[in-house]
Design an enzyme around this catalytic site. Sequence first.
Site, short mmCIF file in Angstrom:
data_model
loop_
_atom_site.label_atom_id
_atom_site.label_comp_id
_atom_site.label_asym_id
_atom_site.label_seq_id
_atom_site.Cartn_x
_atom_site.Cartn_y
_atom_site.Cartn_z
N HIS A 59 5.02 -31.46 10.08
CA HIS A 59 4.93 -30.12 9.90
C HIS A 59 3.85 -30.34 8.59
O HIS A 59 3.07 -29.43 8.34
CB HIS A 59 5.96 -29.17 9.36
N HIS B 299 8.94 -24.64 9.00
CA HIS B 299 7.66 -25.19 9.95
C HIS B 299 6.17 -25.00 9.18
O HIS B 299 5.38 -25.80 9.16
CB HIS B 299 7.54 -24.79 11.13
N ASP C 153 0.87 -0.94 -0.06
CA ASP C 153 -0.09 0.02 -0.15
C ASP C 153 0.91 1.18 0.05
O ASP C 153 2.05 1.08 0.00
CB ASP C 153 -0.90 0.00 1.02
N CYS D 135 3.17 -3.49 3.95
CA CYS D 135 2.35 -2.23 4.50
C CYS D 135 2.84 -1.66 5.48
O CYS D 135 4.09 -2.05 5.72
CB CYS D 135 0.82 -2.80 4.89
N THR E 218 2.68 -2.05 8.75
CA THR E 218 2.92 -2.94 10.15
C THR E 218 3.25 -4.40 9.30
O THR E 218 3.84 -5.05 9.93
CB THR E 218 2.04 -3.12 10.96
C1 RB5 Z 1 -1.77 2.69 6.59
O1 RB5 Z 1 -1.67 3.74 7.16
C2 RB5 Z 1 -1.62 1.21 7.47
O2 RB5 Z 1 -2.82 1.03 8.15
C3 RB5 Z 1 -1.34 0.17 6.74
O3 RB5 Z 1 -0.27 0.24 6.02
C4 RB5 Z 1 -1.11 -1.15 7.49
O4 RB5 Z 1 -0.03 -0.96 8.63
C5 RB5 Z 1 -2.26 -1.87 8.10
O5 RB5 Z 1 -2.16 -3.06 8.54
#
Ligand code: RB5
Length: 146
Positions: free
Chosen positions: A133, A98, A8, A65, A67
């Site tokens: 596994h 695994h 994203d 993204c 996180t």
């Molecule tokens: C975007 O701001 C953020 O929410 C997205 O990149 C991601 O981290 C969501 O899991």
Amino acid sequence: MKIAIASDHAGFEYKKELIEYIKSKGHQILDFGTYSNEPVDYPDFAFPAAESVAALVADYGVIICGTGIGMSIVANKVSGIRAALCVNEEYAKLARHHNNANVLCLGARMTTIALAEKIIDVFFEEDFDGDRHMIRIEKIHNLTGI
Ligand code: RB5
């Protein structure tokens, strides 16, 4: 190998750097976007990238993204996908050994590019252990009917 990649907006610049890194390792890139810093919704990019791995068009996926969490939630909706959010090399190793993970999820706001490159190296090089596994992977597949 063919690598499906997607991000994203939070991972856009990061994706550009990782594309160059992955290409430098001799792999081919299938880029599912996004293609700018304009805010977008991560499901629109994670899903088609994961589908290309499930369809065996790509060998592995790398999806990014802020996180890595949103991308992993979406990718794991696709039958045949085992997406793993990896924060260090040990996660990447175990995700392959695994879980036979086929999609690597990274958090651009959490993991430096230098570490992401090491994680990618491990993810691409390590193999699935099989045996006990495999039984567990089959149970996952039975849950989703594939
Ligand atoms: C975007 O701001 C953020 O929410 C997205 O990149 C991601 O981290 C969501 O899991």
